[in-house]
Design a protein around this motif. Sequence first.
Motif, PDB file in Angstrom:
ATOM      1  N   ASP A   1       0.864  -1.177   0.000  1.00  0.00           N
ATOM      2  CA  ASP A   1       0.000   0.000   0.000  1.00  0.00           C
ATOM      3  C   ASP A   1       0.903   1.229   0.000  1.00  0.00           C
ATOM      4  O   ASP A   1       1.889   1.289   0.752  1.00  0.00           O
TER       5      ASP A   1
ATOM      6  N   ARG B   1       3.245   0.626   3.165  1.00  0.00           N
ATOM      7  CA  ARG B   1       3.020  -0.576   3.971  1.00  0.00           C
ATOM      8  C   ARG B   1       3.302  -1.798   3.106  1.00  0.00           C
ATOM      9  O   ARG B   1       2.706  -1.979   2.047  1.00  0.00           O
TER      10      ARG B   1
ATOM     11  N   THR C   1       4.792  -7.571   8.354  1.00  0.00           N
ATOM     12  CA  THR C   1       4.447  -6.295   7.725  1.00  0.00           C
ATOM     13  C   THR C   1       5.472  -5.238   8.127  1.00  0.00           C
ATOM     14  O   THR C   1       6.041  -5.290   9.222  1.00  0.00           O
TER      15      THR C   1
ATOM     16  N   LYS D   1       3.771   7.521   2.885  1.00  0.00           N
ATOM     17  CA  LYS D   1       3.513   6.370   3.745  1.00  0.00           C
ATOM     18  C   LYS D   1       3.530   5.125   2.874  1.00  0.00           C
ATOM     19  O   LYS D   1       3.029   5.138   1.741  1.00  0.00           O
TER      20      LYS D   1
ATOM     21  N   ARG E   1       3.328  -5.902   2.906  1.00  0.00           N
ATOM     22  CA  ARG E   1       2.693  -7.056   3.540  1.00  0.00           C
ATOM     23  C   ARG E   1       3.232  -8.337   2.900  1.00  0.00           C
ATOM     24  O   ARG E   1       2.892  -8.652   1.769  1.00  0.00           O
TER      25      ARG E   1
ATOM     26  N   GLU F   1       5.522  -1.011   8.023  1.00  0.00           N
ATOM     27  CA  GLU F   1       4.812   0.233   7.707  1.00  0.00           C
ATOM     28  C   GLU F   1       5.708   1.407   8.055  1.00  0.00           C
ATOM     29  O   GLU F   1       6.289   1.453   9.141  1.00  0.00           O
ATOM     30  N   GLN F   2       5.833   2.339   7.122  1.00  0.00           N
ATOM     31  CA  GLN F   2       6.680   3.508   7.379  1.00  0.00           C
ATOM     32  C   GLN F   2       5.929   4.779   7.000  1.00  0.00           C
ATOM     33  O   GLN F   2       5.308   4.855   5.951  1.00  0.00           O
ATOM     34  N   THR F   3       6.001   5.763   7.921  1.00  0.00           N
ATOM     35  CA  THR F   3       5.294   7.034   7.758  1.00  0.00           C
ATOM     36  C   THR F   3       6.304   8.171   7.815  1.00  0.00           C
ATOM     37  O   THR F   3       7.160   8.217   8.699  1.00  0.00           O
TER      38      THR F   3
END
Length: 246
Positions: free
Chosen positions: A212, A227, A235, A225, A229, A237-239
């Motif tokens: 994503d 994500r 997973t 951002k 998977r 996820e980086q923001t």
Amino acid sequence: MRSNLLKGAVLALVLASHAGAHAAAPKRAVEPPPSADLAYELNAQHRGFGLKGEALIAWRGGDGKYEVNVEASTPLLGKLTEYRSQGTVDGFGLAPAEFYEKRYRKDATTTVFKRDANTITFTDGKEPVALKGGEQDRASVTWQLASVARAAGEARFKPGSEWSFVVAGRRDVAPWTFKVVKKEKIQTAMGELDTLMVTREPRGEGRSEGVDIWLAPGQEWYPVKLRFRDDERETIEQTVTKITRK
């Protein structure tokens, strides 16, 4: 002489057998984002354990060339992933020359796009694959997506639209289709950002890997951002926390 001719014939047959594996990528207008360093806070799930860390993406583009370096790490496990891609920009957009990938506890691999021979070779692959034009790698595809989005604008890059690419990985080439899911406001260390969420669903029954991506039109369409998977227990996820233009 006959030996060289025989080798050439065998190579031609090998490439011909792989030629139908994928079609050439569609040609689209592209507008690569300005060079920048992007820092991210990272939240990962690794074998059921929650981990925090940081990720860095160094994107460079200009003078008909590009380079992208990606690293993600946590204090506990160290470096989780490292991707590097470099190449040129042609009529299809980003045109990788070499892709390097290193994942946690896995051997590094290199995928080479041999444009003089029209082949793609893989460290993990048994045979080369025909290079047909427009192929991306797992590091460049995010930036090709952003480049296509910048050129298309919000009038065309909108919820419900789909954007297909051909992506080379560790050992093969496969079609990736991204769907623009929705407009979404996300909270970041830079404040609230307006984004378009784009997703690539797993391909094939029983496969669960996907990605994503949240692109921010007001921030040069940078990926603010992401994500990744791999399966239900893996997973990343980086923001975004900071964008530094170069």
